[in-house]
Write an enzyme that holds these catalytic residues in place. Structure first.
Site, short mmCIF file in Angstrom:
data_model
loop_
_atom_site.label_atom_id
_atom_site.label_comp_id
_atom_site.label_asym_id
_atom_site.label_seq_id
_atom_site.Cartn_x
_atom_site.Cartn_y
_atom_site.Cartn_z
N LYS A 82 9.69 6.50 -7.33
CA LYS A 82 8.81 6.21 -6.19
C LYS A 82 8.90 4.72 -5.88
O LYS A 82 8.86 3.89 -6.79
CB LYS A 82 7.38 6.60 -6.56
CG LYS A 82 6.37 6.47 -5.42
CD LYS A 82 4.98 6.94 -5.88
CE LYS A 82 3.95 6.91 -4.77
NZ LYS A 82 2.62 7.37 -5.22
N SER A 157 0.39 10.94 -2.17
CA SER A 157 1.29 9.98 -1.58
C SER A 157 2.73 10.07 -2.11
O SER A 157 3.65 9.59 -1.45
CB SER A 157 0.77 8.56 -1.84
OG SER A 157 0.80 8.27 -3.22
N SER A 181 -2.14 11.91 -6.14
CA SER A 181 -0.85 11.60 -5.49
C SER A 181 0.39 12.11 -6.22
O SER A 181 1.49 12.02 -5.68
CB SER A 181 -0.72 10.09 -5.29
OG SER A 181 -1.43 9.70 -4.15
#
Lengths: 489, 99
Positions: A82, A157, A181
């Site tokens: 990420k 997210s 997330s």
């Protein structure tokens, strides 16, 4: 072995093939690069790739293996990251314009651990800007699409991290979870995602959103793979003063132990209105499965459930408004060309560099901390957070794990919630309270809707009891392996 | 600020606290959206927290000390590599003191 066969494998299967010399790490890396070339123009999970570096790492792994110096089961296995976790020499944008040109000068602790284990660190994955959102629509570089239906969001997210595993662009990825997330996008994309106990994984090198809630965690096709990645990245780190000094059990080994009968709690507040019928049905089937294995199922109550979302948004935005003060237009972000003096360089750089949701949350957080409102919002929320923790402590005297849906609905369509912050915030209603209580939780795929959208169940464990949490999840996952089904793309 | 009603939020005042310049459109949109969010937070008003200690961290740790050992810091080059403007190994900032 064909590329299609390589990318369909789990990390554990790839590791086996590498050690049996059926495959080289080069071949594995090549297969994933070809898959990314093929599907990422549609999926858009990746914000950045460095193929030369990726292949060089794979080559180094093959050399180690040839010399008999393999570093462990993850040696030669790709892991994509990420874009909020620092990898030395690679960009870190946090999907924000304000960090458009930022290059990490150091490795996050999780990255150092992965490198020590020989993992092949792959590209940078899309997210909601600074991890603020539940759909990956808040990325300054365009949204990621759900591989199961390109008209729908992958969740957020960590939407790039979940979509990359679902689209078989990486066998393993890392994300971060502040209020859901990791788990919510795992659920929406039909993969496994784990949020560890607060303090179990170092946050050093993670761009901070809400420091008392953030944790890094793994995405994978199976619980077995997640256990392998989690045991590699966990452990006390002197560079993160909130990291907890505790031993890291060998989670993968624990999965092989026979599971003793345990008690699963169903919080009645999580099974009320607002749950999609097909989600409800899939969860009922998982409950029946656990019952059939001889585990005890009991109804429990977490009365503070409806307070979790407001408490979270007061605390998380307050912490964010402090943490994001570092993006100042001075030291390592972009700077507004319109700035005229030493004062408005901040406001102008941040006004231009931040997206809407980030601005909303920083403003909301500053409000909750401001003179005259601190007691009513921030302090009140922190006290209510204590009540939420106490709710879980009480319940965990009766049960071993808590079982809930991960999200109230399957993946929603683009634009469906993006203009209504509260409706977006409520898509994390089942995941948020565990961050406030610091507990470990994971999402495991547990079926599909009639239209082919994945559904996930959430299991919440006791603090630092990842071993039993993963074992209970594995008991379901090894019989169903819904995360090993791949979308037709 | 403390005398005024929490609703509506004084968006100009708070965005200045947060050091974020907003466009006119953003100001109007946020005024409305954040008003709704504050309304939603009203739920917290009803909670009885008399005598309850606040939680800042789920598993708080205190007095976490580091070994008193010198470590290799970033080089100047590494430390300023991401600065938007730099010169002579220093970060250039807008003028702070008037002539």
């Amino acid at each position: 072995m064909s590329n299609a066969t390589i990318i369909s494998k789990t990390a554990v299967e790839l590791s086996h093939s590498l050690s049996e010399k059926e495959l080289s790490s080069q071949e594995v890396a090549q297969a994933y690069l070809e898959q990314i070339d093929r599907v990422d123009p549609q999926v858009h999970a990746f914000l950045h790739r460095d193929d030369d570096d990726f292949l060089a790492q794979a080559n180094a792994s093959d050399k180690r293996r040839a010399e008999g110096n393999t570093l462990g089961p993850l040696d030669g296995i790709p892991v994509a990251i990420k874009d909020v976790i620092s990898v030395q020499g690679q960009p870190l944008t946090a999907a924000s314009k304000i960090l458009e040109n930022y290059i990490s000068p150091y490795d996050a602790t999780v990255i150092r651990k992965l490198k020590d284990a020989g993992a092949v660190i792959g590209g940078r994955l899309n997210l909601d800007e600074f991890a603020m959102g539940s759909s990956t629509e808040n990325s300054a570089y365009g949204p990621t699409r759900n591989p199961w239906d390109f008209n729908r969001v992958p969740g957020g997210s960590s939407g790039g991290s979940s979509a990359a595993v679902a689209a078989r662009e990486a066998p393993l990825t890392l994300g971060s979870d502040t209020g859901g997330s990791i788990r919510q996008p795992a659920s929406l994309c039909g993969v496994v995602g784990v949020k560890p106990t607060y303090g179990m994984v170092s946050r050093y090198g993670l761009a901070a959103f809400a420091s008392s809630l953030d944790q890094i965690g793994p995405f994978s096709q199976t619980v077995e793979d997640a256990a392998l990645l989690l045991e590699t990245i966990s452990g006390h780190d002197p560079l993160d003063s909130t990291s907890f000094p505790t031993e890291v059990p060998q989670y993968s080994a624990a999965l092989r132990d026979p599971l003793t009968p345990c008690t699963l709690g169903l919080p009645k507040e999580f099974f009320g209105e607002g749950i999609d019928d097909e989600v409800r049905k899939a969860i009922d089937q998982t409950i029946e499965f656990y019952r059939s294995l001889g585990h005890k199922i009991v109804e429990i109550s977490l009365p503070t459930t409806d307070l979790a979302v407001p408490v979270y948004y007061v605390i998380a935005t307050a912490e964010a408004s402090s943490n994001l003060a570092r993006y100042d237009g001075i030291r390592y972000t972009s700077r507004s060309e319109q700035s005229e003096n030493a004062i408005n360089v901040y406001a102008k750089s941040r006004g231009e560099g931040f997206g809407e949701e980030v601005k909303r949350r920083c403003i909301l957080g500053a409000y909750g901390l401001s003179s005259g409102y601190y007691d009513a919002y921030y302090l009140k929320a922190q006290k209510t957070r204590t009540l939420i923790r106490e709710d879980f402590s009480r319940v965990f005297k009766e049960v071993d794990v808590i079982l809930t849906p991960t999200a109230p609905t399957p993946a929603f369509k683009f634009g469906e919630k993006s203009n209504d912050p509260i409706s977006m915030y409520l898509s994390d209603i089942f995941t948020i309270s565990t961050n406030l209580a610091g507990l470990p939780a994971l999402s495991v795929p547990c079926g599909f809707t009639n239209s082919g959208l994945p559904i996930g169940m959430q299991l919440i464990g006791q603090a630092f009891e990842e071993s039993s949490l993963l074992s209970i999840a594995h008991a379901y996952d090894r019989e169903h392996r819904f995360g090993c089904q791949s979308p037709n793309i | 600020m403390s005398e005024s009603d929490p609703n509506p939020m004084d968006i100009d005042y708070v965005s200045n606290l947060a050091r974020i310049e907003l466009t006119k459109e953003e100001r109007e949109k946020f005024q409305h959206q954040l008003g709704d969010v504050l309304q939603y937070f009203e739920k917290l008003k009803e909670v009885d927290v008399d005598g309850v200690e606040p939680t800042a961290h789920a598993f708080p740790r205190f007095n976490v000390w580091d070994e008193d050992q010198a470590k290799e810091p970033f080089s100047v080059k590494q430390a300023i590599q991401n600065a938007p403007q730099s010169r002579n190994s220093q970060i250039v900032v807008p003028k702070v003191v008037e002539d």
